[in-house]
Design a protein around this motif. Sequence first.
Motif, PDB file in Angstrom:
ATOM      1  N   THR A 141       0.857  -1.174   0.000  1.00  0.00           N
ATOM      2  CA  THR A 141       0.000   0.000   0.000  1.00  0.00           C
ATOM      3  C   THR A 141       0.897   1.230   0.000  1.00  0.00           C
ATOM      4  O   THR A 141       2.119   1.131   0.119  1.00  0.00           O
ATOM      5  CB  THR A 141      -0.880   0.021   1.251  1.00  0.00           C
ATOM      6  OG1 THR A 141      -0.022   0.110   2.405  1.00  0.00           O
ATOM      7  CG2 THR A 141      -1.732  -1.229   1.346  1.00  0.00           C
ATOM      8  N   ILE A 142       0.280   2.402  -0.102  1.00  0.00           N
ATOM      9  CA  ILE A 142       1.053   3.639  -0.011  1.00  0.00           C
ATOM     10  C   ILE A 142       1.762   3.715   1.328  1.00  0.00           C
ATOM     11  O   ILE A 142       2.931   4.110   1.420  1.00  0.00           O
ATOM     12  CB  ILE A 142       0.128   4.854  -0.229  1.00  0.00           C
ATOM     13  CG1 ILE A 142      -0.189   4.990  -1.722  1.00  0.00           C
ATOM     14  CG2 ILE A 142       0.752   6.133   0.313  1.00  0.00           C
ATOM     15  CD1 ILE A 142      -1.162   6.104  -2.063  1.00  0.00           C
ATOM     16  N   THR A 143       1.076   3.299   2.381  1.00  0.00           N
ATOM     17  CA  THR A 143       1.683   3.322   3.713  1.00  0.00           C
ATOM     18  C   THR A 143       2.889   2.394   3.778  1.00  0.00           C
ATOM     19  O   THR A 143       3.941   2.759   4.322  1.00  0.00           O
ATOM     20  CB  THR A 143       0.647   2.919   4.778  1.00  0.00           C
ATOM     21  OG1 THR A 143      -0.526   3.729   4.644  1.00  0.00           O
ATOM     22  CG2 THR A 143       1.226   3.101   6.180  1.00  0.00           C
ATOM     23  N   GLN A 144       2.760   1.206   3.231  1.00  0.00           N
ATOM     24  CA  GLN A 144       3.876   0.260   3.240  1.00  0.00           C
ATOM     25  C   GLN A 144       5.056   0.784   2.428  1.00  0.00           C
ATOM     26  O   GLN A 144       6.210   0.649   2.835  1.00  0.00           O
ATOM     27  CB  GLN A 144       3.415  -1.091   2.693  1.00  0.00           C
ATOM     28  CG  GLN A 144       2.539  -1.886   3.644  1.00  0.00           C
ATOM     29  CD  GLN A 144       2.033  -3.165   3.003  1.00  0.00           C
ATOM     30  OE1 GLN A 144       0.983  -3.172   2.371  1.00  0.00           O
ATOM     31  NE2 GLN A 144       2.792  -4.230   3.135  1.00  0.00           N
ATOM     32  N   GLN A 145       4.780   1.368   1.276  1.00  0.00           N
ATOM     33  CA  GLN A 145       5.865   1.929   0.463  1.00  0.00           C
ATOM     34  C   GLN A 145       6.592   3.030   1.222  1.00  0.00           C
ATOM     35  O   GLN A 145       7.819   3.117   1.201  1.00  0.00           O
ATOM     36  CB  GLN A 145       5.306   2.486  -0.843  1.00  0.00           C
ATOM     37  CG  GLN A 145       4.758   1.439  -1.802  1.00  0.00           C
ATOM     38  CD  GLN A 145       4.235   2.074  -3.076  1.00  0.00           C
ATOM     39  OE1 GLN A 145       4.950   2.805  -3.746  1.00  0.00           O
ATOM     40  NE2 GLN A 145       2.977   1.810  -3.392  1.00  0.00           N
ATOM     41  N   GLN A 179      -1.147  13.004   6.649  1.00  0.00           N
ATOM     42  CA  GLN A 179       0.274  13.081   6.983  1.00  0.00           C
ATOM     43  C   GLN A 179       1.070  12.007   6.237  1.00  0.00           C
ATOM     44  O   GLN A 179       2.176  12.252   5.754  1.00  0.00           O
ATOM     45  CB  GLN A 179       0.473  12.927   8.493  1.00  0.00           C
ATOM     46  CG  GLN A 179       0.004  14.124   9.307  1.00  0.00           C
ATOM     47  CD  GLN A 179       0.102  13.864  10.800  1.00  0.00           C
ATOM     48  OE1 GLN A 179      -0.300  12.800  11.285  1.00  0.00           O
ATOM     49  NE2 GLN A 179       0.632  14.838  11.543  1.00  0.00           N
ATOM     50  N   ILE A 180       0.492  10.819   6.168  1.00  0.00           N
ATOM     51  CA  ILE A 180       1.167   9.718   5.460  1.00  0.00           C
ATOM     52  C   ILE A 180       1.309  10.048   3.977  1.00  0.00           C
ATOM     53  O   ILE A 180       2.371   9.866   3.378  1.00  0.00           O
ATOM     54  CB  ILE A 180       0.411   8.397   5.653  1.00  0.00           C
ATOM     55  CG1 ILE A 180       0.503   7.948   7.121  1.00  0.00           C
ATOM     56  CG2 ILE A 180       0.953   7.312   4.727  1.00  0.00           C
ATOM     57  CD1 ILE A 180      -0.378   6.768   7.464  1.00  0.00           C
ATOM     58  N   LEU A 181       0.236  10.563   3.365  1.00  0.00           N
ATOM     59  CA  LEU A 181       0.285  10.890   1.948  1.00  0.00           C
ATOM     60  C   LEU A 181       1.286  12.015   1.683  1.00  0.00           C
ATOM     61  O   LEU A 181       2.032  11.970   0.691  1.00  0.00           O
ATOM     62  CB  LEU A 181      -1.107  11.296   1.454  1.00  0.00           C
ATOM     63  CG  LEU A 181      -1.222  11.578  -0.050  1.00  0.00           C
ATOM     64  CD1 LEU A 181      -0.845  10.346  -0.866  1.00  0.00           C
ATOM     65  CD2 LEU A 181      -2.642  12.034  -0.398  1.00  0.00           C
ATOM     66  N   GLU A 182       1.330  12.984   2.557  1.00  0.00           N
ATOM     67  CA  GLU A 182       2.288  14.083   2.401  1.00  0.00           C
ATOM     68  C   GLU A 182       3.723  13.565   2.461  1.00  0.00           C
ATOM     69  O   GLU A 182       4.571  13.910   1.627  1.00  0.00           O
ATOM     70  CB  GLU A 182       2.067  15.134   3.482  1.00  0.00           C
ATOM     71  CG  GLU A 182       3.064  16.285   3.427  1.00  0.00           C
ATOM     72  CD  GLU A 182       2.863  17.272   4.566  1.00  0.00           C
ATOM     73  OE1 GLU A 182       3.812  17.449   5.370  1.00  0.00           O
ATOM     74  OE2 GLU A 182       1.760  17.856   4.658  1.00  0.00           O
ATOM     75  N   GLY A 183       4.010  12.723   3.453  1.00  0.00           N
ATOM     76  CA  GLY A 183       5.357  12.170   3.577  1.00  0.00           C
ATOM     77  C   GLY A 183       5.730  11.307   2.380  1.00  0.00           C
ATOM     78  O   GLY A 183       6.857  11.368   1.880  1.00  0.00           O
ATOM     79  N   TYR A 184       4.765  10.514   1.934  1.00  0.00           N
ATOM     80  CA  TYR A 184       4.993   9.642   0.777  1.00  0.00           C
ATOM     81  C   TYR A 184       5.335  10.459  -0.462  1.00  0.00           C
ATOM     82  O   TYR A 184       6.303  10.173  -1.183  1.00  0.00           O
ATOM     83  CB  TYR A 184       3.732   8.808   0.547  1.00  0.00           C
ATOM     84  CG  TYR A 184       3.743   7.942  -0.697  1.00  0.00           C
ATOM     85  CD1 TYR A 184       4.371   6.705  -0.699  1.00  0.00           C
ATOM     86  CD2 TYR A 184       3.099   8.367  -1.859  1.00  0.00           C
ATOM     87  CE1 TYR A 184       4.368   5.901  -1.837  1.00  0.00           C
ATOM     88  CE2 TYR A 184       3.082   7.577  -3.000  1.00  0.00           C
ATOM     89  CZ  TYR A 184       3.718   6.344  -2.982  1.00  0.00           C
ATOM     90  OH  TYR A 184       3.709   5.559  -4.101  1.00  0.00           O
ATOM     91  N   LEU A 185       4.543  11.504  -0.724  1.00  0.00           N
ATOM     92  CA  LEU A 185       4.754  12.314  -1.923  1.00  0.00           C
ATOM     93  C   LEU A 185       6.037  13.140  -1.855  1.00  0.00           C
ATOM     94  O   LEU A 185       6.520  13.625  -2.878  1.00  0.00           O
ATOM     95  CB  LEU A 185       3.551  13.235  -2.154  1.00  0.00           C
ATOM     96  CG  LEU A 185       2.305  12.539  -2.697  1.00  0.00           C
ATOM     97  CD1 LEU A 185       1.105  13.475  -2.689  1.00  0.00           C
ATOM     98  CD2 LEU A 185       2.561  12.036  -4.119  1.00  0.00           C
ATOM     99  N   ASN A 186       6.591  13.305  -0.666  1.00  0.00           N
ATOM    100  CA  ASN A 186       7.848  14.034  -0.536  1.00  0.00           C
ATOM    101  C   ASN A 186       9.076  13.128  -0.616  1.00  0.00           C
ATOM    102  O   ASN A 186      10.206  13.633  -0.638  1.00  0.00           O
ATOM    103  CB  ASN A 186       7.885  14.807   0.786  1.00  0.00           C
ATOM    104  CG  ASN A 186       7.200  16.161   0.681  1.00  0.00           C
ATOM    105  OD1 ASN A 186       7.364  16.878  -0.310  1.00  0.00           O
ATOM    106  ND2 ASN A 186       6.425  16.519   1.692  1.00  0.00           N
ATOM    107  N   THR A 187       8.879  11.810  -0.642  1.00  0.00           N
ATOM    108  CA  THR A 187      10.034  10.902  -0.606  1.00  0.00           C
ATOM    109  C   THR A 187      10.081   9.875  -1.730  1.00  0.00           C
ATOM    110  O   THR A 187      11.159   9.395  -2.064  1.00  0.00           O
ATOM    111  CB  THR A 187      10.063  10.121   0.725  1.00  0.00           C
ATOM    112  OG1 THR A 187       8.825   9.412   0.884  1.00  0.00           O
ATOM    113  CG2 THR A 187      10.284  11.037   1.905  1.00  0.00           C
TER     114      THR A 187
END
Length: 767
Positions: A141-145, A179-187
């Motif tokens: 998932t996005i969280t796992q990635q 918060q998770i989506l923001e961190g994901y899209l920044n990394t």
Amino acid sequence: MSAKRRADGPAVKTRPKQPVSARQRVLKVLKWLLIAGLVGALFLVAAFAYLYKTTDIPDPNKDFQTQTSFVYYADGKTSLGQYATQNRESISLKEMPQTIQDAVVAAENRSFWTDKGIDPKGILRAAFSNASGGATQGASTITQQYVKILYLSQERSYTRKLKEAILSLKMQRSQSKSQILEGYLNTIYFGRGAYGIQAASRAYFNTDAKNLTLSQSAVLASVLNNPTHFDPANGKASKQDLKERYDYVLDGMASAGNITADQATKAEKRLPKFPKIQAQSQYGGQKGHMLSLVKTELHALGFSDEDIDGGGLRVTTTFTPKAMDAAEQGVLEGKPDGFGDKELHIAVASVEPGTGALRGFYGGQDYLQSQINWSVAGGMVGSTFKPITLATALDNGYSLKDTFDGNSPYEFPDGLTVRNEGTGSDGQGNDYGSAVDATYALEQSINTAYVDMSNSIPDGPDKIAAMANAMGIPPTKATKKYPGIPSTSRDLDSDALITLGKARISAINMANAYATIANGGKRANVHVIDKVTRNGETLYDYKQSTTDAMSEDIAADTSYALQQVVQQGTGKAALALGRPAAGKTGTATNSKDEVSSAWFVGYTPQLATAVMYVRGDGDNQLDGWLPSYFGADYPAQTWTDVMKRDMEGLPVEEFPPPANVDGTAPDSGHDPYTPPPSPTRTAQPSRSPSQTPSETPSETPTETPSDTPSQSPTPTCTVLGGCDSPTPSDSSSPSSSPTSPQPSNPPASHGNHVSGTAAREPFWYAW
């Protein structure tokens, strides 16, 4: 019926045991399996609960520096450069348009807003695939990635996946979905060395993330699935596959109600425009060409762009600072004044005999100005191909003392005509006599003698092509011996004119072919990577090996003839090196009867170097534009300037003496073969049917450049190769600066390809 008496009473009758049915046995097994499964499930739940309780969220990977891949020179210590600078610029979710948020969810994890951070069905599906030997699947998932990038490594194992699931559940409890989506899209990695949406927006569309349109957002969300494969810059096939993924993302956004069906249909009509993005400054000068060559070879070894740009590789190359500097400084010193890189392209490649290591090269102008590497793109090689014909002749029973027809023109039975350089007494090219030996013919680059030689060898053109392959020049097309090898070689066809060098070959491959001669006939595969490691683990280690291309005796005799070219032939400019050297000049013409390339390829026992001069797209006119177009002049001078720097501090080594295969040593000085002061016509001897060419080319080449280079030469040669000057002259600066149109790309078949038999095994490289 049997009976048994009880101790305290009358006998009691007992029933016989009934046989157990198959159904009962199955039910019993199922019962125990159910019990075992429940116990196992309880155990797994308990173990997972324990791991969940005892697993702490680790510190984030510090700036993700362990993911940056670094490239080193041959010493393994001196830094050459790196891939993926990872200079992220994190931005808030508010600065990211809603379209990119919705597009990424539609592309990567459509249940993101409702799931618990993991996908149990996907994990089971991946587990079954992995257990059955299928491709390793992530089921992330996005969280796992995000967890994998932020806290874990790129390792693929069940342990890492279990830890990833636990940390995902914990993150789900400690952070909101936004918060998770923001961190994901920044990394997350988007390709092109871009980590995070801000870097990706600039890398693909040269804009900030806040300015992304719907279609641009859909593209960036699409490439996440496979940044290398879906990058439109990687060709038509990648762009077509991107379009399919792009449509999938837009349909997902429409299904989720993020956009209307009309918006999706309108956006699906075409991909957005991709502006030209300037290369990063770290690629300036020759470093960009170096890193590009290394990346090409990493791809051939099986490493993906994600491995290269974000996999933490440590790559040790074959390059040395000394050889790279020698190539660049030699070019700057040896080329004519006033001729810049925008139109005049000079290529240099230096290969180490015995190892195949590319120690240095010069690819042309600054990589930031043009990404064409001319040491790879190559050009028609002209008479530098003649030593390959000589080696083939020696391998087929001829000797250095055997003689061939040096008169001009040489006529095939079908009327095909080949001429020598110069005009001769009757305008048909210079005559050297009907019987010139092989060595003298190479010294003076006599076309007719070498065409006669190739025509005299049974199946000569085929054998010459095979010898070229064996020496280090890949075949134009895949063969049974070299399956699936793409090559920068073009027109390496086994026809009657192969010996005149009409094929287009890279400077790197030409240098390696001559390195084979210098190495006693044993070819080493040319390469630019010696070792690849990650976290101390060796992922690739070049295995040194050689392949016999010719016998040591044949190599010694071929080398002897090439030494005579330098000592008393067209390559005298190389005498200034001040140590034993061997080499060959080459000049080739295009289909318009214009000189289009000039070469000098030579070697010492320690290093083989090729130098090529071309103009424009590699097929433009040099004669009348350069002060001299002969390989004996600027290319030979550049070669000498490069090799002086390369040889500095190295001991002087001698070549082995000639072996005189199938003959005796030619007389010193070749006095019996010196041409008369005034060339005269000599009747051409008749030829037997066995000496006719195996193929009949459609063109009718001739070769008649002027005898001596001049300031404004006007050759009339139409042969594809061999317009060498018999006596090199001094060069002078041009009276005026040349025009400098924007460089154009060479033909598609000139591209940078590298291939081989299997990933991470020794490769047969085609540069």
